[in-house]
Design an enzyme around this catalytic site. Structure first.
Site, short mmCIF file in Angstrom:
data_model
loop_
_atom_site.label_atom_id
_atom_site.label_comp_id
_atom_site.label_asym_id
_atom_site.label_seq_id
_atom_site.Cartn_x
_atom_site.Cartn_y
_atom_site.Cartn_z
NE ARG A 77 -108.95 52.19 -4.18
CZ ARG A 77 -109.03 51.09 -4.46
NH1 ARG A 77 -107.52 50.66 -4.50
NH2 ARG A 77 -110.12 50.08 -4.58
CB SER B 138 -113.63 36.49 -18.94
OG SER B 138 -112.61 37.48 -17.65
CB SER C 127 -104.26 39.04 -6.21
OG SER C 127 -105.34 39.85 -6.41
CG HIS D 212 -101.26 37.65 -7.29
ND1 HIS D 212 -100.92 38.76 -6.21
CD2 HIS D 212 -101.66 38.30 -8.02
CE1 HIS D 212 -100.86 39.55 -6.69
NE2 HIS D 212 -102.12 39.49 -8.17
CB THR E 231 -95.61 40.81 -12.53
OG1 THR E 231 -95.67 41.93 -12.53
CG2 THR E 231 -95.97 40.06 -11.30
CE LYS F 240 -99.00 41.80 -8.42
NZ LYS F 240 -99.17 43.37 -8.40
CB THR G 237 -95.53 52.01 -24.83
OG1 THR G 237 -94.93 52.43 -23.57
CG2 THR G 237 -95.11 50.68 -24.53
CB THR G 238 -89.76 54.11 -23.78
OG1 THR G 238 -90.31 55.30 -24.95
CG2 THR G 238 -88.27 54.17 -24.05
CB THR H 131 -110.68 45.60 -4.73
OG1 THR H 131 -110.21 47.46 -5.22
CG2 THR H 131 -109.58 44.73 -5.15
C1 PLP Z 1 -103.99 39.23 -10.89
C2 PLP Z 1 -103.37 40.83 -11.88
N1 PLP Z 1 -102.42 40.46 -12.56
C3 PLP Z 1 -101.72 41.08 -13.40
C4 PLP Z 1 -101.33 42.45 -12.33
C5 PLP Z 1 -100.75 44.07 -13.11
O1 PLP Z 1 -99.24 43.35 -13.07
P1 PLP Z 1 -98.43 44.42 -12.35
O2 PLP Z 1 -98.57 45.30 -10.95
O3 PLP Z 1 -96.85 43.87 -12.23
O4 PLP Z 1 -98.48 45.64 -13.19
C6 PLP Z 1 -102.20 42.88 -11.08
C7 PLP Z 1 -101.80 43.71 -10.47
O5 PLP Z 1 -101.60 43.57 -9.06
C8 PLP Z 1 -102.76 41.02 -10.80
O6 PLP Z 1 -103.69 40.86 -9.78
#
Ligand code: PLP
Length: 425
Positions: free
Chosen positions: A21, A136, A188, A216, A244, A247, A276-277, A362
């Site tokens: 990449r 899953s 996604s 997403h 998240t 996004k 973690t902080t 991916t």
């Molecule tokens: C389906 C999915 N879950 C979780 C995440 C992780 O989210 P973040 O970018 O906030 O770490 C992503 C990131 O692209 C995602 O596509």
């Protein structure tokens, strides 16, 4: 062992598999999104970004930037500690309450990213539940897969969005066993949506817990931006809703929402939360401002949907191989990793258009694609410019248009049926 050679060979391997990449070095300029500066080999150049996950452009919204600046001005740049040790600042507490309200849940918990929230929450929930079986979806994101692995629990993968397969696995597990179903609302890479209601019905029938990733979808769907579960009136049927802040909300961070007890358990047991902080207060303040704005303003969501649909229509009318997507994500099938990278390079270098190639792992081999993400700021004119650049690129590289023979694996990744000839539109 020669460590240096080992890593050099590991990188050679990535090159050989066309998986190496290269990052595009970008510089966003507030007010000109989706235009950005690309700091490429020939010096800075203005380009149009067509692959940003800042889906609504909230990262440049004056309210969000103002909230961040104010909080940084008064509270400083960092949280200064973990959540348990001096890192719980008032803006984080406010943000968690805002998120709980967004999804109609009792409580929310914020993490440093969506990745960490999935990894920490899934692993902790499944580790705490005795003899838990995780079910899953096969296309779940890497962060969910990490959570599943880290839990140490037994897992069964169900075929993507396949309710019959999920049911057979639930049935085989027996009624006594603890079961956790983990899945996404919007996937996604393909832009399809899970059969959420059907999964909830099965969860009720077989007494399973449900965990959905709305990464997403939050901000973009539902009357208040609560995602597909809000849009479809299903949030109350899901145990844990994860999302998240990076996004649709345009900031950074991740979260889960659910019953007070589940959230308290994750808060108390998840290493990814405890050790973690905390997020900086300025980030939390910006995220809260973004969520609040999108709870009441529908303008961004409507414009986003309109431009996403228009992009699909324009590209498929031109004969480009747009894969079927139920959402704002517009995947364009290439079907070969090298050609996918060449298409992306050509778009950037010749047309000043940036779309990152999406290759294995991916997406499955043979379904390599350009993943286009329109925003409200991609005007009709920019969409037409994109179409023309793609047509030139497709012709120059001899790529397949709709209805033309695709590589074998790509044939199973259907495309939207041909509307007019490839020179049309
Ligand atoms: C389906 C999915 N879950 C979780 C995440 C992780 O989210 P973040 O970018 O906030 O770490 C992503 C990131 O692209 C995602 O596509």
């Amino acid at each position: 062992m020669n460590y240096r050679r080992f890593f050099s060979e590991a990188i050679d391997q990535l090159h050989a598999e066309k998986r190496y990449r290269v990052f595009a070095n970008l510089e966003r300029i507030v007010g000109s999104f989706p235009r950005a500066l690309w700091r490429g080999p020939f010096g800075p150049r203005e380009i149009t970004v067509w692959c940003s996950n800042d889906y609504l452009g909230m990262g440049q919204h004056p309210t969000v930037i103002g909230a961040m600046q104010n909080a940084a001005g008064s509270m400083g740049s960092g949280a200064g500690g973990t959540r348990n040790i001096s890192g719980t600042h008032h803006p984080i507490v406010e943000l968690e309450a805002e998120l709980a309200d967004l999804h109609g849940k009792e409580a929310g918990l914020v993490f440093t990213s969506g990745f960490v929230s999935n990894e920490a929450a899934i692993s902790t929930i499944a580790r705490l539940l005795p003899n838990c079986l995780i079910l899953s979806d096969e296309l779940n994101h890497a962060s969910m897969i990490e959570g599943v692995r880290r839990s140490g629990a037994e897992k069964k993968i169900f075929r993507h969005n396949d309710l019959a397969h999920l049911e057979s696995l639930l049935q085989a597990a027996g009624p006594e066993r603890a079961k956790l179903i983990v899945f996404e609302s919007v996937y996604s890479m393909d832009g399809d949506i899970a059969p959420i209601e059907g999964i909830c019905d099965l969860a009720d029938k077989y007494n399973a817990m449900t965990y959905i990733d709305e990464v997403h979808a939050v901000g973009m769907y539902g009357a208040r931006g609560g995602g597909i579960t809000e849009r479809d009136g299903l949030a109350h049927r899901i145990d844990v809703i994860e999302g998240t802040l990076a996004k649709g909300f345009g900031v950074i961070g991740g979260y889960i929402t659910g019953s007070a007890d589940v959230i308290d358990a994750v808060r108390s047991y998840a290493p990814g939360f405890i050790f973690t902080t905390a997020l900086p207060p300025s980030i939390a303040a910006a995220a809260t401002a973004s969520i609040r704005h999108l709870k009441t303003s529908t303008a961004e969501r409507e414009a986003h949907q309109r431009q996403a649909q228009h992009t699909k229509d324009v590209l498929s009318a031109a004969g480009l191989p747009v894969m079927p997507s139920e959402t704002h994500i517009v995947p364009l099938l290439v079907g070969d990793p090298e050609l996918c990278k060449m298409a992306s390079d050509r778009l950037l270098e010749k047309h000043n258009i940036y779309i990152q190639p999406i290759n294995y792992p991916t997406v499955p081999r043979g379904t390599e694609r350009l993943r286009i993400t329109p925003t409200p700021f991609h005007t009709d004119e920019l969409i037409e410019t994109l179409r023309d650049a793609l047509l030139e690129t497709w012709e120059a590289l001899g790529l397949s248009f709709q209805g033309e023979t695709q590589p074998a694996a790509a044939q199973s990744a259907r495309v939207i049926p041909l509307v007019v000839s490839k020179s049309g539109g």
